[in-house]
Design an enzyme around this catalytic site. Structure first.
Site, mmCIF file in Angstrom:
data_model
loop_
_atom_site.group_PDB
_atom_site.id
_atom_site.type_symbol
_atom_site.label_atom_id
_atom_site.label_comp_id
_atom_site.label_asym_id
_atom_site.label_seq_id
_atom_site.Cartn_x
_atom_site.Cartn_y
_atom_site.Cartn_z
ATOM 1 N N ASP A 1 -7.778 -2.283 13.870
ATOM 2 C CA ASP A 1 -9.168 -2.570 13.487
ATOM 3 C C ASP A 1 -9.261 -3.821 12.611
ATOM 4 O OD1 ASP A 1 -8.004 -1.627 11.191
ATOM 5 O OD2 ASP A 1 -9.340 0.086 10.911
ATOM 6 N N HIS B 1 -7.359 -4.402 9.887
ATOM 7 C CA HIS B 1 -7.053 -4.217 8.466
ATOM 8 C C HIS B 1 -5.776 -4.931 8.057
ATOM 9 C CE1 HIS B 1 -4.933 -0.170 9.520
ATOM 10 N NE2 HIS B 1 -3.985 -0.966 9.063
ATOM 11 N N ASP C 1 0.808 -1.214 0.000
ATOM 12 C CA ASP C 1 0.000 0.000 0.000
ATOM 13 C C ASP C 1 0.842 1.266 0.000
ATOM 14 O OD1 ASP C 1 0.959 -0.441 2.544
ATOM 15 O OD2 ASP C 1 -0.983 -0.620 3.507
ATOM 16 N N GLU D 1 -9.649 -1.763 4.876
ATOM 17 C CA GLU D 1 -10.300 -1.414 6.136
ATOM 18 C C GLU D 1 -11.569 -2.243 6.346
ATOM 19 O OE1 GLU D 1 -8.812 0.301 8.234
ATOM 20 O OE2 GLU D 1 -8.263 2.316 7.616
HETATM 21 C C1 GLP Z 1 -0.497 0.460 8.517
HETATM 22 C C2 GLP Z 1 -0.188 -0.342 7.265
HETATM 23 C C3 GLP Z 1 -0.424 -1.815 7.459
HETATM 24 C C4 GLP Z 1 0.210 -2.276 8.764
HETATM 25 C C5 GLP Z 1 -0.458 -1.572 9.907
HETATM 26 C C6 GLP Z 1 0.074 -1.983 11.270
HETATM 27 O O1 GLP Z 1 -1.787 0.936 8.569
HETATM 28 N N1 GLP Z 1 -0.919 0.110 6.129
HETATM 29 O O2 GLP Z 1 0.076 -2.538 6.356
HETATM 30 O O3 GLP Z 1 0.100 -3.654 8.905
HETATM 31 O O4 GLP Z 1 -0.233 -0.171 9.736
HETATM 32 O O5 GLP Z 1 1.128 -1.157 11.641
HETATM 33 P P1 GLP Z 1 2.078 -1.392 12.858
HETATM 34 O O6 GLP Z 1 2.938 -2.535 12.482
HETATM 35 O O7 GLP Z 1 2.870 -0.118 12.986
HETATM 36 O O8 GLP Z 1 1.210 -1.655 14.019
#
Ligand code: GLP
Length: 251
Positions: free
Chosen positions: A136, A138, A67, A143
């Protein structure tokens, strides 16, 4: 699904790096689906160390990231391209032209989404897809919704995601409201999935995703249908699963 538990972030990162390193050693021309966020940073550091030590090469690997924020240019410090350069690409021997992310600066999100799906298709799909999980539920930026979106798509981020990601920005107001994300089809068609999750804050959603109903309200729950998922997590992230389903965990 293999659920591997390590005591802490370092152990989890080393184990996840070993899974990815095995993939690249078995198939040096692997297509790796990559992820951002704080969870995989330690894994990237360990892989970079192995590369510097001459124990692995990424010369023939191709990467496609999950992404990108919409509206940020690739050189913007908060863009995921910038994150990947800083935490991984600049530390390994991968040719830059083999690394791909959705272009967040594209003037037409719709065209960029279809370009990205065609690119993934032209690469023959993904061999190993790395995933984190949002608070959440995702995956990528898919989402919670009332349906699983198959294609790469342009999404409005939820307030929860904006709040969670604000820690990387000067203020919450600076967090982009939209993003481009690989869809559920490309993720689910990856031959293997490697998920990294750490911290107590993810314990509840991780249990709901892996053991609750399969629903687009918890996008990661679709992974229950994938035949080859390895989860590398620390003990804190697995605390709820350890309580409810202790037999599911490998130490
Ligand atoms: C972001 C990314 C996701 C990732 C998520 C969790 O929103 N788009 O791909 O898995 O954060 O992030 P973290 O590893 O910092 O908790």
């Amino acid at each position: 699904m293999r659920i591997c538990m390590d005591a802490d972030y370092e152990g989890m990162s080393r184990r996840a790096a070993a899974v990815m390193a095995d993939q690249v050693r078995e198939n040096p021309r692997s297509v790796l689906g990559l992820a951002t966020g704080s969870s995989p940073v330690g894994m990237y550091a360990e892989l970079s160390r192995l590369c510097r030590a001459g124990q692995i090469t990424f010369r023939d690997v191709t990467t496609v990231n999950l992404d990108e924020y919409y509206g940020l240019t690739p050189d913007h410090e908060m863009s995921y391209r910038y994150f990947m350069e800083k935490n991984f690409f600049s530390l390994i021997d991968i040719p830059r032209e083999n690394t791909h992310l959705p272009n967040g600066a594209s003037l037409s999100p719709a065209l960029e989404c279809s370009r990205y799906d065609r690119l993934i298709e032209s690469l023959g799909g993904i061999d190993l897809q790395l995933l984190g999980i949002g608070h959440d539920g995702h995956i990528g930026f898919n989402e919670p919704s009332d349906r699983f979106v198959p294609d790469t798509n342009y999404v409005k981020l939820t307030e929860e995601t904006i709040r969670a990601n604000a820690r990387f920005f000067a203020s919450e107001a600076d967090v982009p409201r939209y993003a481009l994300t690989m869809g559920i089809r490309a993720i689910m068609q990856a031959k293997k999935i490697l998920m990294v999750v750490n911290g107590e804050g993810k314990a509840d959603i991780l249990c709901r995703a892996l053991f609750g109903p399969i629903t687009p309200a918890v996008p990661a729950s679709i992974l229950q249908l994938h035949p080859d998922v390895t989860l590398c997590a620390d003990a804190a992230a697995l605390s709820v699963i350890a309580d409810k389903y202790p037999a599911a965990i490998e130490k």
